[in-house]
Structures are given as structure tokens and as C-alpha cells.
Design a protein around this motif. Structure first.
Motif, short mmCIF file in Angstrom:
data_model
loop_
_atom_site.label_atom_id
_atom_site.label_comp_id
_atom_site.label_asym_id
_atom_site.label_seq_id
_atom_site.Cartn_x
_atom_site.Cartn_y
_atom_site.Cartn_z
N ASP A 31 0.78 -1.38 -0.26
CA ASP A 31 0.31 -0.08 -0.44
C ASP A 31 0.93 1.38 -0.34
O ASP A 31 1.78 1.51 0.86
CB ASP A 31 -0.80 -0.16 1.43
N ASP A 40 -11.33 -7.60 -4.07
CA ASP A 40 -10.39 -6.14 -3.53
C ASP A 40 -10.01 -6.51 -3.27
O ASP A 40 -9.14 -7.29 -2.49
CB ASP A 40 -11.32 -5.04 -2.16
N ALA A 43 -7.63 -5.56 -1.69
CA ALA A 43 -6.50 -5.06 0.08
C ALA A 43 -6.72 -5.86 0.77
O ALA A 43 -6.57 -5.41 1.80
CB ALA A 43 -7.75 -3.50 -0.02
N THR A 44 -8.23 -6.69 0.47
CA THR A 44 -8.64 -7.49 1.50
C THR A 44 -9.11 -8.45 1.14
O THR A 44 -9.10 -9.64 2.88
CB THR A 44 -10.07 -6.29 2.32
N GLY A 45 -9.23 -9.12 0.25
CA GLY A 45 -9.14 -10.07 -0.77
C GLY A 45 -8.36 -10.71 -0.83
O GLY A 45 -7.31 -10.54 -0.90
#
Length: 382
Positions: free
Chosen positions: A55, A83, A85-87
Motif C-alpha cells: 500500500d 478487493d 486490499a482485503t481479499g
């Protein structure tokens, strides 16, 4: 020397160790900063072999370290449905590892002024490298995914690079921009579209990652002949995600109550699962079967599991397990086709040939299809 220059030279040092004798590729990497083509959020391989989210805003040092290291960076999951960022999910677009990019460009060997067709724009970095090498007006890059293609266009425009960008199925090529001198493919291919040969002039070079489905992937370098055929060999490893129009069904084969077979074998499954690349090519050509393997602990200790499947029949598959200390190894097979026996027969046929390495195999492309051969085009593997 600026921090960016230091990072770039460190990256080139990593690439040089794996892809020597490609100074002109290193010059292109210096001229085309990779960070301009990497999203602020992605997923990169960690030093321990796992994958981590990078990130730019949350941890800029980690982001910069990943971008200027020899690692691939996942830029899309599940065709954009998950996503980053989260998955977690299936990787469907990425920025390839720089050493992989450098190796395919070295095999492609483009010259200034060559007309280049690129299949798979991705982030746009390789299109930018090609534009530096041959001139942006000579590069045609095709991306199948609308969102990926749109972002690549933005990346390239922001960097002041202007190749011809097309959204569509790269298997069709681009007849309006033909003939091409080079075709650069950045997705896995099982069946080489004859369109690429048809749209290339004699002497053109086509470089692609060949993924027949059995074992590892292979770099394939083809040269187009005056009679409209193409010949080439497999000079090394290359393993990219599949072209979307050639994807196989995801996941494990379906279970069925019919035609179950519980068998055993005295042959260590690792003989096949860990076979050299030359054996993988031979088995794929002789059987047409697909495989994937895993090595993981289970309740009884270490387990090596080899899956075999018939791409033409989802109800024909087999699983072979290795466990330490076993005298015989279990085979669970569904369907009447003897998959394990076919694979073993093909493997020992390869052994009887003298265990030829990957580089001794080649491929011929004609309007009628493709065929694998050993040592010379007249020795077809069949």
C-alpha cells in the motif's frame, strides 16, 4: 545518484544475475521507471514465500521496495470482483517479475523500427519498454479487460508514451496494423492462434509462454517462415496466467458416484510430480492431460498429492498420493480412462529417448494446428 536511480540499479543487478547479456534490456528498464505502472495497492510476494498487500499510502517504504525488486505484483483478483486490499482469490492480472520480462524481451530481440504486436497490455510497463525499444508508433498492444486496459492507457499517457492500445481478444491480433515483425505475448497459451503467424512477415519472431497444462510452463520462441508456417524451440521457463479465452475450468473436478476406481501403484508419484521440464513437455504432447500437484502436511505427516485430469471430460480425473514409508501408493480414479497408466507410459517413453531436456523439443505451427517435435521437425511426438 538519486534514490530512484539507486533502486533501479539494484533491480537491474537482480535481473542481470538471472538474465545476463541483455544490456539493451537493462537500458530500457532504466529509461522506463517501473513505479509509474504499479497501482498504489497491490499484492506482492513476501520473502517467506507468502503474498502480502502493498500500500503506497499506508506503508510507502514497503511499496517502493516491492516495486523495485524482482517480484511479480498482483494487480487484479477474480477479474476485478475481489478487493486487492482485503481479499484473496485467483490472480487475473499482474505486473510480471522484471527478470521474466527481461528474459522474454531478450528472446524477442526487437530492433528499432520493428512493428510489434503485444498480447496482454496489463499495467502497460512492457508496452512502454517496447515503445522505448522500437518507437511507440510501432507498438500495438491488446488487452482483453476493459478496466485493466483503461488503467494502462492512463499509466502510459501520464508517462508520455503513446503506443496503439486496443481492448479485445488478443487471439484475433490486429489485421489493420499488420504485418508485424515481432509478437510479444504476456499470457499463458495452450493453443497458439494461427492468426499471429498469419499477421507476421517472414522472419518475424513470436515469443510466448506455452502452458500445455501438464507440469511447468515453457518459454516458446517461434520464427515465421515464407510458406506461412512457424518453427521454434523452448529455450527456458515461463509461467503466466492463461489467456482468458483459453482458461480451463477452475477448481477441482466434480465428484461423481459413477466409475470410481481405487487402485495402487508401486511407482513413486513424485517421479511424475517432480519430473524435469522435458518430461512435462513429452507427457503433455503424448497424453493431452493436465496436472497439478501439492506438497503439504496432513494428519499422518507429509503428503504429496498429484492431480491428473482430462481437459475434455470433467468426469475423468485421478488423484495419486505419496506418503513417507509407503510400499504402495493409492490412486483414486474417476472415469474409464486410465489416466495414471497413460502418464506413466509417457514418462517412461521419455526416459527411453534418453531423457531429453526441454531445449531439445520444438513446435511447428501451420494453418491446420500445432505439433510438438523432438530434435527436428520431422520427429513429431505422437
Amino acid at each position: 545518484m538519486t534514490d530512484l536511480a539507486k533502486r533501479t540499479e539494484a533491480l537491474i543487478g537482480q535481473v542481470t544475475a538471472l538474465v545476463p547479456d541483455a544490456a539493451w534490456v537493462y537500458d530500457a528498464i532504466r529509461a522506463v521507471p517501473r513505479h509509474q505502472y504499479i497501482p498504489h495497492v497491490g499484492q506482492a510476494w513476501a520473502p517467506d514465500g507468502g503474498i502480502r498487500v502493498i500500500d503506497h499510502d499506508g506503508d510507502p517504504d514497503d511499496w517502493w521496495n516491492a516495486v523495485y525488486s524482482d517480484t511479480s505484483i498482483v494487480t487484479q483478483l477474480d477479474d476485478g470482483a475481489t478487493d486487492l486490499a482485503t481479499g484473496s482469490g485467483e490472480c487475473t492480472s499482474s505486473a510480471s517479475a522484471p527478470s521474466t520480462v527481461a528474459n522474454l524481451l531478450r528472446l524477442l530481440d526487437p530492433e528499432p523500427g520493428h512493428r510489434v504486436l503485444e498480447i496482454g497490455t496489463g499495467t502497460g510497463w512492457t508496452a512502454a519498454l517496447l515503445s522505448h525499444l522500437v518507437g511507440g508508433h510501432n507498438v500495438t498492444s491488446i488487452e482483453v479487460d476493459d478496466a485493466v486496459g483503461e488503467q494502462a492507457g492512463k499509466n502510459l499517457a501520464a508517462a508520455g508514451v503513446d503506443p496503439c492500445l486496443i481492448v479485445g481478444d488478443g487471439a484475433h491480433g490486429c489485421p489493420s496494423r499488420a504485418p508485424f515483425d515481432r509478437v510479444h505475448v504476456t499470457c499463458g497459451i495452450q493453443t497458439v492462434p494461427y492468426t499471429w503467424v498469419q499477421q507476421s512477415r517472414p522472419g518475424a519472431v513470436i515469443v510466448l509462454p506455452y502452458r500445455p497444462g501438464f507440469g511447468t510452463g515453457h518459454a516458446l520462441r517461434l520464427v515465421v517462415m515464407p510458406d506461412g508456417t512457424a518453427y521454434g524451440r523452448f529455450p527456458g521457463f515461463a509461467d503466466y496466467m492463461m489467456m482468458r479465452s483459453q482458461r480451463r475450468a477452475p477448481g477441482r473436478p466434480p465428484r461423481t458416484s459413477a466409475d470410481k476406481h481405487h487402485l495402487t501403484t508401486h511407482i513413486d508419484p513424485r517421479t511424475i510430480a517432480y519430473a524435469p521440464a522435458g518430461a512435462d513437455l513429452a507427457i503433455a504432447a503424448l497424453t493431452g492431460l493436465a496436472s497439478h500437484g501439492s506438497a503439504e502436511p496432513d494428519e499422518d505427516g507429509e503428503l504429496c498429492r498429484l492431480w491428473l485430469s482430462d481437459p475434455g471430460n470433467p468426469y475423468s480425473w485421478a488423484v495419486v498420493d505419496w506418503r513417507p514409508g509407503a510400499e504402495e501408493y493409492e490412486i483414486y480414479q474417476v472415469g474409464d480412462r486410465p489416466l495414471w497408466d497413460e502418464v506413466v507410459s509417457a514418462y517412461f517413453r521419455w526416459v527411453s529417448w534418453g531423457e531429453p531436456e526441454r531445449e531439445r523439443f520444438g513446435m511447428t505451427i501451420t494453418p491446420e494446428g500445432q505439433r510438438i517435435w523432438r530434435d527436428s521437425p520431422d520427429r513429431v511426438v505422437e
